[in-house]
Write a protein that holds these residues in place. Structure first.
Motif, PDB file in Angstrom:
ATOM      1  N   ASP A 155       0.863  -1.352  -0.087  1.00  0.00           N
ATOM      2  CA  ASP A 155      -0.175   0.149   0.037  1.00  0.00           C
ATOM      3  C   ASP A 155       1.000   1.225   0.079  1.00  0.00           C
ATOM      4  OD1 ASP A 155      -2.541  -1.515   0.133  1.00  0.00           O
ATOM      5  OD2 ASP A 155      -2.150  -1.903   2.214  1.00  0.00           O
ATOM      6  N   ASN A 156       0.255   2.510  -0.422  1.00  0.00           N
ATOM      7  CA  ASN A 156       1.191   3.510   0.010  1.00  0.00           C
ATOM      8  C   ASN A 156       1.735   3.859   1.138  1.00  0.00           C
ATOM      9  OD1 ASN A 156       0.563   4.262  -2.830  1.00  0.00           O
ATOM     10  ND2 ASN A 156      -0.930   6.048  -2.414  1.00  0.00           N
ATOM     11  N   LEU A 157       2.971   4.186   1.247  1.00  0.00           N
ATOM     12  CA  LEU A 157       3.752   4.706   2.590  1.00  0.00           C
ATOM     13  C   LEU A 157       3.464   6.078   2.614  1.00  0.00           C
ATOM     14  CD1 LEU A 157       5.903   4.290   4.359  1.00  0.00           C
ATOM     15  CD2 LEU A 157       7.526   4.956   3.040  1.00  0.00           C
ATOM     16  N   ILE A 158       3.170   6.442   3.824  1.00  0.00           N
ATOM     17  CA  ILE A 158       2.771   7.805   4.165  1.00  0.00           C
ATOM     18  C   ILE A 158       3.724   8.122   5.498  1.00  0.00           C
ATOM     19  CG2 ILE A 158       1.162   9.653   4.915  1.00  0.00           C
ATOM     20  CD1 ILE A 158      -0.918   8.159   3.629  1.00  0.00           C
ATOM     21  N   CYS A 159       4.525   9.289   5.424  1.00  0.00           N
ATOM     22  CA  CYS A 159       5.377   9.580   6.258  1.00  0.00           C
ATOM     23  C   CYS A 159       5.268  11.198   6.402  1.00  0.00           C
ATOM     24  CB  CYS A 159       6.941   9.073   5.835  1.00  0.00           C
ATOM     25  SG  CYS A 159       7.290   7.648   5.862  1.00  0.00           S
ATOM     26  N   THR A 160       5.487  11.570   7.726  1.00  0.00           N
ATOM     27  CA  THR A 160       5.686  13.014   8.018  1.00  0.00           C
ATOM     28  C   THR A 160       7.203  13.101   8.747  1.00  0.00           C
ATOM     29  OG1 THR A 160       4.824  12.588  10.572  1.00  0.00           O
ATOM     30  CG2 THR A 160       3.120  13.335   8.640  1.00  0.00           C
ATOM     31  N   GLY A 161       7.683  14.357   8.545  1.00  0.00           N
ATOM     32  CA  GLY A 161       9.000  14.622   9.196  1.00  0.00           C
ATOM     33  C   GLY A 161       9.535  15.831   9.039  1.00  0.00           C
ATOM     34  N   TRP A 162      10.737  16.057   8.778  1.00  0.00           N
ATOM     35  CA  TRP A 162      11.391  17.355   8.873  1.00  0.00           C
ATOM     36  C   TRP A 162      12.659  17.139   8.386  1.00  0.00           C
ATOM     37  CZ3 TRP A 162      15.813  17.306  11.698  1.00  0.00           C
ATOM     38  CH2 TRP A 162      15.787  16.368  12.779  1.00  0.00           C
ATOM     39  N   ILE A 163      13.265  18.471   7.874  1.00  0.00           N
ATOM     40  CA  ILE A 163      14.760  18.557   7.153  1.00  0.00           C
ATOM     41  C   ILE A 163      15.105  19.901   7.977  1.00  0.00           C
ATOM     42  CG2 ILE A 163      16.361  18.607   5.609  1.00  0.00           C
ATOM     43  CD1 ILE A 163      13.885  17.360   3.774  1.00  0.00           C
ATOM     44  N   GLN A 164      16.277  19.593   8.613  1.00  0.00           N
ATOM     45  CA  GLN A 164      17.004  21.017   9.289  1.00  0.00           C
ATOM     46  C   GLN A 164      18.522  21.055   9.140  1.00  0.00           C
ATOM     47  OE1 GLN A 164      16.395  20.957  13.529  1.00  0.00           O
ATOM     48  NE2 GLN A 164      16.428  23.226  13.600  1.00  0.00           N
ATOM     49  N   PRO A 165      18.997  22.347   9.038  1.00  0.00           N
ATOM     50  CA  PRO A 165      18.235  23.411   8.539  1.00  0.00           C
ATOM     51  C   PRO A 165      17.709  23.373   7.022  1.00  0.00           C
ATOM     52  CG  PRO A 165      20.634  23.823   8.643  1.00  0.00           C
ATOM     53  CD  PRO A 165      20.498  22.292   9.024  1.00  0.00           C
ATOM     54  N   ALA A 166      16.857  23.844   6.658  1.00  0.00           N
ATOM     55  CA  ALA A 166      15.995  23.819   5.430  1.00  0.00           C
ATOM     56  C   ALA A 166      17.108  24.213   4.207  1.00  0.00           C
ATOM     57  CB  ALA A 166      14.759  24.769   5.587  1.00  0.00           C
ATOM     58  N   ASN A 167      17.771  25.225   4.297  1.00  0.00           N
ATOM     59  CA  ASN A 167      18.897  25.484   3.571  1.00  0.00           C
ATOM     60  C   ASN A 167      18.105  25.702   2.101  1.00  0.00           C
ATOM     61  OD1 ASN A 167      20.650  25.682   5.347  1.00  0.00           O
ATOM     62  ND2 ASN A 167      21.692  23.746   4.835  1.00  0.00           N
ATOM     63  N   SER A 168      18.617  24.958   1.134  1.00  0.00           N
ATOM     64  CA  SER A 168      18.035  25.072  -0.225  1.00  0.00           C
ATOM     65  C   SER A 168      17.280  23.745  -0.665  1.00  0.00           C
ATOM     66  CB  SER A 168      19.295  25.157  -1.243  1.00  0.00           C
ATOM     67  OG  SER A 168      20.009  23.903  -1.341  1.00  0.00           O
ATOM     68  N   ILE A 169      16.662  23.057   0.397  1.00  0.00           N
ATOM     69  CA  ILE A 169      16.261  21.440  -0.167  1.00  0.00           C
ATOM     70  C   ILE A 169      15.128  21.747  -0.723  1.00  0.00           C
ATOM     71  CG2 ILE A 169      15.121  21.414   2.186  1.00  0.00           C
ATOM     72  CD1 ILE A 169      16.644  18.568   0.488  1.00  0.00           C
ATOM     73  N   VAL A 170      14.217  22.598  -0.434  1.00  0.00           N
ATOM     74  CA  VAL A 170      12.780  22.850  -1.110  1.00  0.00           C
ATOM     75  C   VAL A 170      13.177  23.156  -2.726  1.00  0.00           C
ATOM     76  CG1 VAL A 170      10.455  23.914  -1.176  1.00  0.00           C
ATOM     77  CG2 VAL A 170      11.469  23.529   0.926  1.00  0.00           C
ATOM     78  N   TYR A 171      14.048  24.017  -2.819  1.00  0.00           N
ATOM     79  CA  TYR A 171      14.174  24.282  -4.245  1.00  0.00           C
ATOM     80  C   TYR A 171      14.927  23.125  -4.877  1.00  0.00           C
ATOM     81  CZ  TYR A 171      15.963  26.381  -8.372  1.00  0.00           C
ATOM     82  OH  TYR A 171      16.300  26.558  -9.649  1.00  0.00           O
ATOM     83  N   TYR A 172      15.981  22.485  -4.430  1.00  0.00           N
ATOM     84  CA  TYR A 172      16.689  21.446  -4.814  1.00  0.00           C
ATOM     85  C   TYR A 172      15.873  20.198  -5.236  1.00  0.00           C
ATOM     86  CZ  TYR A 172      20.360  17.918  -5.514  1.00  0.00           C
ATOM     87  OH  TYR A 172      21.017  16.891  -5.910  1.00  0.00           O
ATOM     88  N   LEU A 173      14.856  19.934  -4.404  1.00  0.00           N
ATOM     89  CA  LEU A 173      14.029  18.542  -4.494  1.00  0.00           C
ATOM     90  C   LEU A 173      12.879  19.156  -5.641  1.00  0.00           C
ATOM     91  CD1 LEU A 173      13.671  16.999  -1.200  1.00  0.00           C
ATOM     92  CD2 LEU A 173      15.033  16.163  -2.850  1.00  0.00           C
ATOM     93  N   SER A 174      12.572  20.138  -5.702  1.00  0.00           N
ATOM     94  CA  SER A 174      11.572  20.560  -6.566  1.00  0.00           C
ATOM     95  C   SER A 174      11.913  20.444  -7.868  1.00  0.00           C
ATOM     96  CB  SER A 174      11.021  21.925  -6.398  1.00  0.00           C
ATOM     97  OG  SER A 174      10.248  22.041  -5.070  1.00  0.00           O
ATOM     98  N   ALA A 175      13.362  20.927  -8.277  1.00  0.00           N
ATOM     99  CA  ALA A 175      14.203  20.862  -9.429  1.00  0.00           C
ATOM    100  C   ALA A 175      14.510  19.559  -9.781  1.00  0.00           C
ATOM    101  CB  ALA A 175      15.189  21.842  -9.499  1.00  0.00           C
ATOM    102  N   ILE A 176      14.977  18.708  -8.897  1.00  0.00           N
ATOM    103  CA  ILE A 176      15.214  17.249  -9.032  1.00  0.00           C
ATOM    104  C   ILE A 176      13.858  16.537  -9.700  1.00  0.00           C
ATOM    105  CG2 ILE A 176      15.811  15.023  -8.073  1.00  0.00           C
ATOM    106  CD1 ILE A 176      18.204  16.551  -8.874  1.00  0.00           C
ATOM    107  N   TYR A 177      12.651  16.746  -9.053  1.00  0.00           N
ATOM    108  CA  TYR A 177      11.469  16.156  -9.704  1.00  0.00           C
ATOM    109  C   TYR A 177      11.081  16.432 -10.903  1.00  0.00           C
ATOM    110  CZ  TYR A 177      10.277  13.756  -5.048  1.00  0.00           C
ATOM    111  OH  TYR A 177      10.129  12.976  -3.940  1.00  0.00           O
ATOM    112  N   ALA A 178      11.243  17.997 -10.828  1.00  0.00           N
ATOM    113  CA  ALA A 178      10.833  18.541 -12.204  1.00  0.00           C
ATOM    114  C   ALA A 178      11.778  17.892 -13.574  1.00  0.00           C
ATOM    115  CB  ALA A 178      11.049  20.109 -12.449  1.00  0.00           C
ATOM    116  N   ALA A 179      13.079  17.669 -13.052  1.00  0.00           N
ATOM    117  CA  ALA A 179      14.010  17.086 -14.155  1.00  0.00           C
ATOM    118  C   ALA A 179      13.718  15.614 -14.360  1.00  0.00           C
ATOM    119  CB  ALA A 179      15.470  17.190 -13.571  1.00  0.00           C
TER     120      ALA A 179
END
Length: 183
Positions: free
Chosen positions: A96-120
């Motif tokens: 079945d689908n895996l659902i997780c919650t969590g965090w990344i710290q410090p955030a730094n560029s992670i949102v941008y980086y992962l958004s760009a990787i997924y788009a690529a």
């Protein structure tokens, strides 16, 4: 680049990641996340050199592995902490689908980086991101992130050549708002 939260990204491989919000902390901003991963999907072996990451299983079976170790498993209510600088991967080991919650710290560029990787990845239609985008991201953010499964020859020769060819061909205009990499 201004990001409005929640911010959801999804790749063609069955991974959906929602960046819920960013909390201010003295040790650096913490981005809160929710992952939804289809069976047998998940990111490849990777390292974030400047961030810690924790995932808590809401439902499903999380398989995870630190480079050089055997896979381990976490179930609903259990958490896994990936310390900065440690190569790791995780995937949905259930049916079945895996659902997780969590965090990344410090955030730094992670949102941008992962958004760009997924788009690529969506651009290429496969796990391997589009070559020029991958070369740009892996070169620009080399001090922040690494993909452990890329052979050394590719990292040292092919990616730099692809990066410079992309510069010559003007392939990186869509990265104009890329955050400055950390050193």
């Amino acid at each position: 680049m201004a990001i409005n939260y929640p911010h959801t990204i999804q790749n063609c491989l069955g991974e959906k990641l929602t960046f819920l919000s960013v909390e201010k902390h003295p040790n650096g901003d913490k981005v809160l996340v929710e992952n939804q991963v289809t069976p047998q999907s998940g990111p490849p072996m990777h390292t974030h050199f400047m961030q810690d990451e924790e995932l808590t299983v809401v439902s499903g079976t999380l398989a995870y592995q630190v480079l050089g170790q055997q896979p381990s498993y976490a179930y609903a209510g259990e958490s896994v902490l990936f310390k900065r600088g440690i190569p790791h991967r995780f995937w949905n080991a259930g049916t079945d689908n895996l659902i997780c919650t969590g965090w990344i710290q410090p955030a730094n560029s992670i949102v941008y980086y992962l958004s760009a990787i997924y788009a690529a990845q969506n651009k290429s239609g496969k796990a391997q991101p589009e070559a020029f985008d991958a070369a740009y991201l892996l070169t620009r953010y080399a001090h922040e992130y690494d993909m452990a499964e890329i052979p050394p020859f590719v990292k040292k020769v092919i990616i730099p050549i692809t990066y410079w060819l992309g510069l010559l061909l003007g392939k990186y205009k869509h990265f104009a708002d890329a955050p400055v990499p950390l050193k």
